[in-house]
Design an enzyme around this catalytic site. Structure first.
Site, PDB file in Angstrom:
ATOM      1  N   TYR B 104       0.840  -1.198   0.000  1.00  0.00           N
ATOM      2  CA  TYR B 104       0.000   0.000   0.000  1.00  0.00           C
ATOM      3  C   TYR B 104       0.869   1.239   0.000  1.00  0.00           C
ATOM      4  CZ  TYR B 104      -4.162  -2.723   1.262  1.00  0.00           C
ATOM      5  OH  TYR B 104      -5.201  -3.609   1.268  1.00  0.00           O
ATOM      6  N   TYR B 143      -0.329  -9.808   0.663  1.00  0.00           N
ATOM      7  CA  TYR B 143       0.692  -9.220   1.535  1.00  0.00           C
ATOM      8  C   TYR B 143       0.678  -9.881   2.907  1.00  0.00           C
ATOM      9  CZ  TYR B 143      -3.236  -6.226   3.149  1.00  0.00           C
ATOM     10  OH  TYR B 143      -4.435  -5.749   3.630  1.00  0.00           O
ATOM     11  N   ARG B 153      -2.593 -11.921   3.724  1.00  0.00           N
ATOM     12  CA  ARG B 153      -3.935 -11.572   3.238  1.00  0.00           C
ATOM     13  C   ARG B 153      -4.098 -12.020   1.792  1.00  0.00           C
ATOM     14  NH1 ARG B 153      -7.553  -8.229   4.582  1.00  0.00           N
ATOM     15  NH2 ARG B 153      -8.760 -10.071   4.114  1.00  0.00           N
ATOM     16  N   HIS B 156      -7.166  -8.685  -2.450  1.00  0.00           N
ATOM     17  CA  HIS B 156      -8.468  -8.085  -2.158  1.00  0.00           C
ATOM     18  C   HIS B 156      -8.475  -6.601  -2.503  1.00  0.00           C
ATOM     19  CE1 HIS B 156      -6.088  -7.365   1.480  1.00  0.00           C
ATOM     20  NE2 HIS B 156      -6.807  -6.265   1.635  1.00  0.00           N
ATOM     21  N   HIS B 158     -10.540  -3.173  -1.177  1.00  0.00           N
ATOM     22  CA  HIS B 158     -11.438  -2.645  -0.141  1.00  0.00           C
ATOM     23  C   HIS B 158     -12.539  -1.806  -0.788  1.00  0.00           C
ATOM     24  CE1 HIS B 158      -8.830  -3.622   3.357  1.00  0.00           C
ATOM     25  NE2 HIS B 158      -7.862  -3.504   2.490  1.00  0.00           N
TER      26      HIS B 158
END
Ligand SMILES: [Fe+2]
Lengths: 181, 242
Positions: B104, B143, B153, B156, B158
């Site tokens: 991110y 990640y 994770r 995905h 969000h």
């Protein structure tokens, strides 16, 4: 023929990286030029260990005063390293009561708050009322909460003529009242 | 006068609990007290409305300053409906995600994977009059996180939606069909009902796939609904099962 009834999509946590969404300046609800009785609402959020919640997305919605071209009734704030948040907005007035409530008693001035954060699988919904309002005793939502100490978790202290502060506790002693809608 | 028809109660097992023990961060953040059920007043029935003029759309996350993001290009399309199957038109959807390497663009993300200066980490899209939305992005990478040993994770994206009222606000995550990490993910598995979990998985769709350009994924979202006709007897039915 029966159609399958759609079921609401499951909630997931907002996680720690939601700050990629815009929020700077969104905690000022007068940013589109609204004028009137401006107030500030500050708060601080702590967890079950009393530690600050430093990564929350706090949103505010108020149906009063009604939205117009200069005021959309919505704000968003990121909690800071001490768990603090703040909003600048117009003072809400009383709003209509609830469906079917006896006498349809008006609700005292309040704002609705949504808290989203890492570790919260679903948003938490609560309200902030304002110390000194005469309508609290007959407010149909405050009156759903029997314990006066719990009810008090929703009432911000007046820290100035147009300034209010409320501490919020996600868990444990002094836990804030959260709502199911 | 607003329509104060109560929200339909959520279907048991289709939403995660607050105290999802397999997800460690819930431990000190999940409330211990029962939620207080409130009736649907104007505060809950209405909610913020967003206009595209004030909140402009960002529907292509793959380009920044004339550069193109690395990774597998995808288009995501779907519909936003309510629990009565009616489209939710002109509603705002916010999205954010990791780049193709699983990183991110956020100061809190210290994962040792490269940032991509040409990847736009967040977007905003409005549904059309039939509740449809579409955007272009990059398939996010998996990640690591520190929930448990060797925790990763799944891929995905969000999602944040508001819908028509304060009671329709929802934050969720869209997953990808066939991801082997899904079976190990505590956040995904915090939803007790298997069918409800699987509804968070976007379907690969060859018809949405753009030849020579991008893979297509379909992801529909259902917001909470209210009964179509207001009750006439003035009683609060919000606690009844359906
Ligand atoms: Fe994420």
């Amino acid at each position: 023929m029966t159609l399958a009834t759609p079921i609401a999509t499951a909630s997931q946590t907002i996680g720690p990286y939601w700050h990629l969404l815009p929020y700077k300046g969104w905690n000022d609800l007068t940013r589109f030029g609204a004028t009137g009785d401006v107030i500030t609402i500050t708060g601080r959020i702590v967890d079950g260990a009393g530690d600050p919640v430093t990564d929350a997305c706090v949103e505010l919605w108020q149906p009063s005063p009604a939205a117009d071209a200069h005021f959309d009734g919505f704000g968003r704030c990121a909690s800071d390293a001490e768990g603090r948040f703040s909003f600048t907005t117009l003072r809400p007035g009383p709003v209509a009561g609830v469906h079917g409530a006896a006498g349809n008693v008006q609700q005292a001035p309040h704002v609705a708050i949504t808290i989203m954060a890492r570790g919260l699988m679903k948003a938490l919904a609560t309200r902030i009322y304002f110390e000194g309002d005469a309508g609290h005793d007959i407010d149909p939502v405050l009156n759903l909460i029997e314990d006066p100490a719990r009810r008090a978790t929703l009432i911000a202290k007046a820290t100035g003529p147009a300034a209010y502060h409320l501490d919020m506790v996600l868990q444990g002693a002094g836990e804030t009242v959260f709502f199911a809608i | 006068m607003s329509d104060l028809t109560p929200y339909r109660p959520l279907v048991g097992g289709t939403q995660p609990p607050y105290d999802a023990g397999i997800y460690g961060s819930t431990k000190l953040r999940a409330p211990k007290q029962a939620l207080v059920q409130v009736p649907t007043s104007i505060t809950e029935a209405t909610g913020p409305q967003f206009s595209e003029s004030r909140y402009p759309s960002v529907i292509d996350l793959t380009k920044v300053n004339g550069g193109e993001a690395q990774g597998q290009r995808i288009v995501v399309e779907g519909r936003v409906l309510d629990e009565n199957g009616r489209p939710v038109p002109h509603t705002m959807i916010e999205i954010w995600q990791a780049n193709s390497t699983g990183r991110y663009h956020h100061p809190g993300d210290q994962h040792d994977a490269p940032l991509d200066p040409y990847f736009q980490g967040a977007g905003r899209v409005f549904t059309d009059s039939e509740g449809r939305y579409r955007y272009t992005s990059i398939k996010p990478g998996a990640y690591p996180w520190r929930n448990h040993h060797n925790a990763w994770r799944p891929n995905h994206i969000h999602y944040s939606l508001f819908g028509p009222g304060f009671g329709t606000r929802v934050i969720t995550q869209m997953y990808f069909e066939g991801d082997p990490l899904l079976k190990l993910d505590p956040i995904f598995h915090s939803i007790p009902d298997e069918a409800a979990r699987n509804r968070l998985i976007a379907d690969f769709d060859i018809d949405l796939t753009v030849p020579e350009w991008a893979l297509g994924y379909r992801f529909d979202i259902v917001l909470r609904g209210r009964d179509a006709t207001p009750f006439e007897d003035g009683n609060d039915h919000s606690h009844e099962g359906h």
